[in-house]
Each structure stands twice: as structure tokens, then as C-alpha cells.
Design a protein around this motif. Structure first.
Motif, mmCIF file in Angstrom:
data_model
loop_
_atom_site.group_PDB
_atom_site.id
_atom_site.type_symbol
_atom_site.label_atom_id
_atom_site.label_comp_id
_atom_site.label_asym_id
_atom_site.label_seq_id
_atom_site.Cartn_x
_atom_site.Cartn_y
_atom_site.Cartn_z
ATOM 1 N N HIS A 129 -54.560 -0.764 -8.586
ATOM 2 C CA HIS A 129 -56.105 -0.879 -8.415
ATOM 3 C C HIS A 129 -56.298 -2.419 -8.488
ATOM 4 N N HIS A 158 -60.465 5.502 -12.454
ATOM 5 C CA HIS A 158 -60.743 4.412 -13.218
ATOM 6 C C HIS A 158 -61.864 3.619 -12.521
ATOM 7 N N HIS A 176 -58.358 -4.632 -10.237
ATOM 8 C CA HIS A 176 -58.829 -5.604 -11.599
ATOM 9 C C HIS A 176 -57.702 -6.714 -11.360
ATOM 10 N N ASP A 227 -54.490 2.095 -14.732
ATOM 11 C CA ASP A 227 -55.632 2.317 -15.677
ATOM 12 C C ASP A 227 -56.101 3.490 -15.153
ATOM 13 N N ASP A 232 -56.440 -8.010 -13.597
ATOM 14 C CA ASP A 232 -55.011 -8.159 -14.525
ATOM 15 C C ASP A 232 -53.988 -7.102 -13.998
ATOM 16 N N HIS A 233 -54.513 -6.398 -12.623
ATOM 17 C CA HIS A 233 -53.517 -5.585 -11.964
ATOM 18 C C HIS A 233 -52.978 -6.393 -10.615
#
Ligand code: ZN
Length: 640
Positions: free
Chosen positions: A246, A333, A248, A356, A250-251
Motif C-alpha cells: 500500500h 487498511h 503509505h 498494514d 513507510d511502505h
């Protein structure tokens, strides 16, 4: 056919195809297009009535097959455009056509795709028959979106480069397997006993895949902020594919960096992720430059990543390496967030990586999927994996949240809600809209800053990924809940002054952890006043300003205009509302594992603070009697 088009290993495929094709098909080229085999023909009848031929070839080769028209028999674009616009009824609301000369495809963007397709695809068939361009209908967003139009342009009109990439990817996926699969190595390059910089390396004898490639937004130190791409087990030359769960940061924020360092392979993700990822990567660069941080890549690398993106639908099995098949499933998520399923070898091993996920009800999305064809190893997040991380029931959460908002605006104050642009923003928009409509919250303006509006537009282009009720509103009743009259889009920073000086209001602004973005400007004005409220609705990574304010920090130093330091007193009420999280709480995490079908043999717990990872692994071992552990950074786990 020029021999260079096919390596020796593909001669068998070519022979099979030629054996099934009618003699008069006039095959001009056979090429890989990523995971699909494309056959170009000059005989127009074959393009129109191809289903039985395709079925035969698919059965013989076990590969996806498409038959396309040779460029020499396609109608010129200007005429084709005229024909297409005549065939599609006005009510379909066509907003654009994009011709891909390389593939002979035309992307038709329409407000009502169903009307453009026609009953049982009759209009599409007619377009193909008349123009010999293969039409593909995509939904136009209900809110104008720059990111959708530029990304679609790159994907559909940069034919030559995209074509080269698709061929290279295809050649690589279908290369002959030499060694067989007798082990799988998993190495965490990030996201082990921490939240941030998620990156999981999956390696077999044959191939190498990276799942997620994020940053840790709470650190500016490269050894802490970026995944350990310097690990000797990682080799960009050997990398077959990147899969993004996904968008975000941090990914996904480090994906463009891979291209800067020579990666030329594909990025697989869901359709909405392809757009949201670009939006968030560009924003990541923006935030970095505003903060004077030197970013690890630039906009050219982002565009290069877009050119290599292979958007997939949930549930479609795709070959991504000679011995690896990928399927994405709903993670609940954010829009398009995916649980990644890898089938390795011919039934050798199956991995489920949750990314997530939310295994609970929200207004925006359906809960995460729990049913998979097979699974031996589960790799799961544990953001709220601690024993104490039990969120209140959804009804209670909404009640608490609405009364905070109500009290503040009735006191004449303003409510500042720091939100990540994607996910929480749209969920909170739906909640606010409903409760104002029902008279629970007084009718006050809700201000939304630009990037949230872009992200929201992407939600309206992919309603099939949303929860049933919102999806039906958009698809069946033609109501767009994201365009409620209570929302005002702030399109320029100069409008902020008037908003903070004005009457009671609700402001949704990024970033969600007070790490840069327009929210900082609002925070500067609103934090010192007691009657205002700051309500956090998303996870605050340790060390971020958001996490410190949440924990009671009373004085914040910010760099103001002209680089001067400013001290901001936090007198406003500060609240944290946990239950809106796009993550599962402790009970939902355990319930997910219990519900999973089939039951995994082993669980690896990642993406959580050290203690929470260990705690959740222990709960899975003792409570569910499944082997479970929390791996360390750079540790390699060998699966049978
Ligand atoms: Zn996330």
C-alpha cells in the motif's frame, strides 16, 4: 518474425501459438507484455472472434494471452477518435481518450463506464471491429485529479519505453527455470521490531522479490530512515520484482530510489495504489525539500517508477518470476491496500504478507480477507499488538469523537485533525458528513487541504475497492459522499489565514504526525488557544512531533518564516482517538490469525515496536498453538 523477438527458450511457446492460430491469421509478432503473451495479427477477423483460439493457447501454455492488431491495419487516430465518440452515448460522459500505439489499445476515460461498455460489451466490440484499436474503459474521478491524469498519460501514451519495459519484464518472468525450488529465504531489510521502512526480501534459488520499500519518517539518519539495501543478500541486479502492499510512505517511499540505482524491473501493486503511491512519493520529496533535507532521489526517478508499474486487480493470479505467482487480496487498511500472497515453486511454499491491515468494520472499506488458497507462512504487522492495545468498540469511538468536536465548536473553538492524506482523511470525512447530516455535530465548515482532495479524487475513480455502502452510493445512486456541501477545499496556502481568523470550523490537514505539511501552519495558529482542540486519529510513530504533542508536550519549537525559531505554547485540548485506526487492534490481530483459512503453520511478527512484536508472537504461540516469532533486522529465516 524476427528471431530477436524471442529467445530460444520461447521457441516452444511460439510453435504452440502458431500451431493453434488459423493459417490466414497473418501473425506478425509474438511478444511478452509483462505477464501476458501478446500475438499481433493482420487478419481483422481473428481479432474480433478470438475467444476459442485464446482458450486453446492458454490451456496449452498456462500463460495469459491477448491477440492484438498489427499497426498496419489500425485506423488512424483522428478517425478512430471520431468513430469512438460517435459509438459511445453522450450520457457515458467520456472525458478523454489515450491511444497506446505500442499495444494498439485505446483507454477510454468515462464518468459512467457501464454506459461506455454497452450491454455485454457490445460497444467495445463495435469499436474494435470498426477501428481495430482494442478499447479499455477506465472510470473518470468525480473530483478532478491531476495525479490521475498525469499517471494515466504516462501509463498509456509513453508507448515505446513502456513497450520495451513490458517485453523485458516478460522475457525475465518466463526465462527457463534451471535450479528448482527447495528453499525460500526471508530477510527483513526494515520493519523488524520497528514501525517504519518496511522491506522484506524473498529469495529462492531462482529469483528475488522485494515486498515493500519504505522509509522511517521519524528519522533523518540514513542508517535508521532507509531499508538496509546495503545488506549483502540484496542484489539489485538479481531483483525480479517489487511488490508494494500500500502507498503509505513507510511502505513505498524508497521505491524510486531503486531505479536510481539501476533497477529496471516491475513494481506490482493494486490499481489505486499505483496512483496514490505517486502522489505520496512526490509529497515525500516536497516535504524533504521544504525541510532542507537532501532527498535520496528526484522526480525523474518517480516517473521512472510509474513507467514500471503493473497495476493489478484483487484476486488475479500473476506470474512475477519463473517460480513465483502473486495474488493481491483486500487488506482493509486504506483504498487498494493489499495482503500479498506468494505461491512459490509448484506448490513448494505459500507466503501471506499482511502489510498494514484492518480486520474490523469501517465506513470506508470492507474488513481484510482471511481466505487464501494455501498458506504455510504468515508475516503480519503488529502496530497495535501489545496486550494493552485494545481499542474501544466502533460506536463508542464515534460517540467520543463527535462529542469532542461538538464541545469545541459550541465553545467557539476550532478543531484541528492532523490526518494522513490517504485513508484516515476519507474515513473521517465520511464520519463528519454523517454526524452533521444527522444533527449530532453543529453545521460548521470543514476545510480540507489540497493533497487530501487529490487522494479523495482517487477514491472516486475506484469505488469497487470501497465498502459496500459507499460503493453503492457512487455506483447505483450516483451520490458522491466525498463531495458533501459541508466540505470546502483549500486550494492555496493564502486561504489559511482567513480560516484561522474565522469562526468555528473543522480542519483536516496533512501530515498526520505533524511532520511537515500544511498542518504545521494551522498548528502554529491554533495550538496556543485554549478553546481549540487538536484530535489525533491515526498512529503516531515514536519520536515524531505528533507523538510528543500527544504525550503532553507543552512547548514546541518550530522554524518560522525566514528560518527564525519560534516557540509555540500548546494550550489547546489534545486528544487521541484510537478506534478510527486503519490498523487492527490486539483482539482483531489475534482474531485474524484464528479466522485465517487455511491455518498457517508459522507466523512471523513484524511492523511493531520491539515489545509489541514479541508480545504478539508470544500470544500466538501460547493462545493459538502456532509457531510464532519476531525476527530481527537483517535476520534471514529459511523456510524449508
Ligand atoms: Zn499504512
Amino acid at each position: 518474425m524476427p528471431p530477436s523477438m524471442l529467445s530460444n527458450a520461447h521457441e516452444k511457446a511460439r510453435d504452440t501459438i502458431l500451431a493453434y492460430m488459423p493459417r490466414d491469421a497473418e501473425v506478425t509478432r509474438i511478444e511478452f507484455e509483462g505477464p501476458t503473451l501478446a500475438i499481433y495479427v493482420r487478419n481483422a477477423d481473428i481479432i474480433l472472434d478470438q475467444s476459442f483460439i485464446v482458450t486453446d493457447i492458454v490451456n496449452a501454455l498456462h500463460k495469459r494471452v491477448v491477440i492484438r492488431s498489427d499497426p498496419s491495419i489500425r485506423m488512424d487516430e483522428a478517425n478512430a477518435e471520431r468513430v469512438i465518440k460517435n459509438l459511445i452515448p453522450q450520457e457515458a460522459g467520456v472525458t478523454g481518450l489515450l491511444f497506446d500505439r505500442n499495444l494498439g489499445e485505446v483507454a477510454v476515460e468515462a464518468r459512467k463506464p457501464g454506459l461506455a461498455i454497452g450491454r455485454e460489451g457490445v460497444i467495445l466490440q463495435e469499436i474494435l471491429r470498426r477501428t481495430r484499436w482494442r478499447p479499455r474503459v477506465v472510470r473518470a474521478p468525480l473530483i478532478p485529479s491531476k495525479i490521475i491524469s498525469t499517471t494515466r498519460h504516462v501509463l498509456h501514451s509513453e508507448g515505446d519505453e513502456r513497450g520495451r519495459i513490458l517485453r523485458d519484464v516478460g522475457e525475465r518472468i518466463f526465462r527457463p527455470t534451471l535450479k528448482g525450488s527447495d528453499y525460500v529465504n526471508l530477510t527483513l531489510l526494515g520493519g523488524a521490531k520497528e514501525v517504519g521502512r518496511s522491506a522484506l526480501l524473498v529469495e529462492t534459488k531462482e529469483s528475488m522479490v522485494l515486498i515493500d520499500c519504505g522509509v522511517n519518517p521519524s528519522s533523518n539518519d540514513p542508517s535508521q530512515a532507509y531499508p538496509r539495501l546495503d545488506d549483502p543478500k540484496f542484489d539489485v541486479e538479481r531483483l525480479d520484482a517489487v511488490v508494494i502492499s500500500h502507498p503509505h510512505i513507510d511502505h513505498c517511499a524508497m521505491t524510486p530510489f531503486l531505479y536510481k540505482y539501476g533497477y529496471d524491473g516491475p513494481v506490482y501493486c493494486s490499481e489505486p495504489t499505483a496512483y496514490l503511491m505517486t502522489l505520496l512519493q512526490l509529497d515525500y520529496l516536497d516535504v524533504a525539500s521544504r525541510e532542507g533535507v537532501y532527498p535520496p532521489y528526484d522526480q525523474r526517478d518517480v516517473k521512472n517508477a510509474v513507467l514500471h508499474t503493473m497495476p493489478l486487480k484483487y484476486g488475479v493470479v500473476t506470474d512475477i518470476a519463473p517460480d513465483i505467482k502473486l495474488t493481491l487480496h483486500n487488506a482493509g487498511h486504506i483504498l487498494g491496500s493489499s495482503i500479498v500472497h506468494l505461491h512459490i515453486g509448484e506448490g513448494f511454499h505459500n507466503i501471506v504478507y499482511t502489510g498494514d491491515f484492518k480486520f474490523g468494520e469501517t465506513m470506508l472499506l470492507e474488513p481484510a480477507s482471511t481466505v487464501f488458497p494455501r498458506v504455510e507462512t504468515l508475516i503480519m504487522e503488529s502496530t497495535y499488538g501489545g496486550a494493552e492495545d485494545v481499542m474501544p468498540e466502533r460506536g463508542e469511538v464515534e460517540g467520543r469523537f463527535t462529542s469532542m468536536v461538538k464541545d469545541t465548536v459550541e465553545d467557539g473553538g476550532k478543531v484541528l485533525i492532523p490526518v494522513p492524506a490517504v485513508g484516515r482523511a476519507q474515513e473521517i470525512m465520511l464520519v463528519l458528513d454523517r454526524y452533521i447530516r444527522e444533527g449530532v455535530i453543529p453545521e460548521v465548515p470543514i476545510f480540507i487541504e489540497g493533497m487530501i482532495s487529490e487522494a479523495t479524487a482517487i477514491h472516486t475513480a475506484y469505488p469497487e475497492y470501497l465498502a459496500r455502502e459507499v460503493r453503492n452510493q457512487i455506483l447505483k445512486r450516483d451520490v458522491n459522499p466525498f463531495e458533501s456541501e459541508y466540505f470546502t477545499i483549500v486550494s492555496h496556502p493564502s486561504e489559511r489565514e482567513e480560516i484561522v481568523q474565522g469562526g468555528p470550523s473543522i480542519i483536516l490537514a496533512t501530515s498526520g504526525m505533524l511532520e511537515g505539511g500544511p498542518v504545521i501552519d494551522y498548528f502554529r495558529y491554533l495550538a496556543p488557544e485554549e478553546r481549540n482542540s487538536i484530535i489525533f486519529v491515526s498512529y503516531q510513530i515514536e519520536g515524531t512531533l505528533g507523538s510528543r504533542v500527544k504525550n503532553g508536550l507543552k512547548e514546541v519549537s518550530l522554524t518560522g518564516q525566514g528560518g527564525r525559531m519560534e516557540i509555540i505554547r500548546v494550550n489547546a485540548r489534545v486528544h487521541m482517538v484510537e478506534g478510527f485506526s486503519g490498523h487492527s487492534d490486539r483482539r482483531q490481530l489475534l482474531r485474524f490469525v484464528r479466522k485465517m483459512t487455511p491455518k498457517p503453520q508459522r507466523v512471523l511478527v513484524i511492523h511493531g515496536e520491539r515489545r509489541k512484536c514479541e508480545d504478539l508472537a508470544e500470544a500466538i504461540r501460547s493462545g493459538l498453538k502456532i509457531e510464532a516469532s519476531a525476527p530481527e533486522l537483517a535476520e534471514t529465516i529459511r523456510l524449508r
